[in-house]
Structure formats: C-alpha cells, structure tokens
Design a protein around this motif. Sequence first.
Motif, PDB file in Angstrom:
ATOM      1  N   VAL A  12     -64.667 -16.435  37.833  1.00  0.00           N
ATOM      2  CA  VAL A  12     -63.377 -16.421  38.277  1.00  0.00           C
ATOM      3  C   VAL A  12     -62.866 -15.007  37.862  1.00  0.00           C
ATOM      4  CG1 VAL A  12     -61.175 -17.628  38.100  1.00  0.00           C
ATOM      5  CG2 VAL A  12     -63.136 -19.090  38.035  1.00  0.00           C
ATOM      6  N   THR A  14     -59.492 -14.003  39.163  1.00  0.00           N
ATOM      7  CA  THR A  14     -57.793 -13.932  38.755  1.00  0.00           C
ATOM      8  C   THR A  14     -57.563 -15.433  38.450  1.00  0.00           C
ATOM      9  OG1 THR A  14     -57.594 -14.405  40.801  1.00  0.00           O
ATOM     10  CG2 THR A  14     -57.680 -12.244  40.457  1.00  0.00           C
ATOM     11  N   GLY A  15     -56.340 -15.653  37.997  1.00  0.00           N
ATOM     12  CA  GLY A  15     -55.873 -16.874  37.706  1.00  0.00           C
ATOM     13  C   GLY A  15     -55.638 -17.336  36.228  1.00  0.00           C
ATOM     14  N   LYS A  18     -59.126 -17.140  34.372  1.00  0.00           N
ATOM     15  CA  LYS A  18     -60.054 -15.630  34.766  1.00  0.00           C
ATOM     16  C   LYS A  18     -61.175 -15.539  33.620  1.00  0.00           C
ATOM     17  CE  LYS A  18     -59.252 -10.830  34.615  1.00  0.00           C
ATOM     18  NZ  LYS A  18     -58.127  -9.767  34.505  1.00  0.00           N
ATOM     19  N   SER A  68     -61.311 -15.758  47.562  1.00  0.00           N
ATOM     20  CA  SER A  68     -61.146 -14.359  47.005  1.00  0.00           C
ATOM     21  C   SER A  68     -61.014 -14.166  45.593  1.00  0.00           C
ATOM     22  CB  SER A  68     -60.062 -13.807  47.844  1.00  0.00           C
ATOM     23  OG  SER A  68     -58.689 -14.263  47.454  1.00  0.00           O
ATOM     24  N   ASN A  69     -61.000 -15.167  45.004  1.00  0.00           N
ATOM     25  CA  ASN A  69     -60.540 -15.258  43.572  1.00  0.00           C
ATOM     26  C   ASN A  69     -61.684 -15.478  42.778  1.00  0.00           C
ATOM     27  OD1 ASN A  69     -57.879 -14.828  44.137  1.00  0.00           O
ATOM     28  ND2 ASN A  69     -57.313 -16.952  43.883  1.00  0.00           N
TER      29      ASN A  69
END
Length: 106
Positions: A12, A14-15, A18, A68-69
């Motif tokens: 992962v 982002t977010g 991560k 996309s993440n």
Amino acid sequence: MNKIKKGDEVVVLTGKDKGKRSVVLKVIEERDRIVVENVNMVKRHTKGNPMQGAAGGIVEKEMSIHISNIAIWNPVSNKGDRIGFKSLEDGRKVRVFRSTNEVVDI
C-alpha cells in the motif's frame, strides 16, 4: 489484461495502511478498485437474520481501495514496482516489472 490480478502480493502506497504488504483478494474492474487482505478494515454493523441463521453484531471486514494506491511487490528489489507489458517470442503477452524487466508471471 490488467496490471494487478487476484493473488498478487502488493504494498500500500498511501492512506492509513501505508507500507502494509498483503495479497489481493478481489479486483473490481469497473470501478478501478481492489480488495486487499487485512487492509482498509472497517466495522460494519449488521442486523441478524434468524431465517438464514446469521447472527447480528459488529463485523470487521476489508473495504476496497483505489488501484492507484497500491504497487505490486518486487521480491528482487524488495519494494513496490510498476508493471508494464511485453510480448514473448511465442506470442504470449506477459506482465513485467518496469525497474528490472523481469517477467511477473510465467
């Protein structure tokens, strides 16, 4: 042909999760989203259904994240990598890592 498939090991980017590394459980192509094991966990309040024998309560489950993440995990470089496509001599189209040009799946 999709860049990410069910069963791929991904990281992962982002977010809140991560840096987590896990396996893709489901790909939702129409919305460009994927479900990754133990990533983006949410608590869902469900109502019981005695006809089906389902108990109610708070259930923790994975929700989808945008494609996309995440990045596919490259075991050679030990980090996330981008994916490209290449045609082999026998006419098969395969996925390759962009950084090393190695084939992802054989």
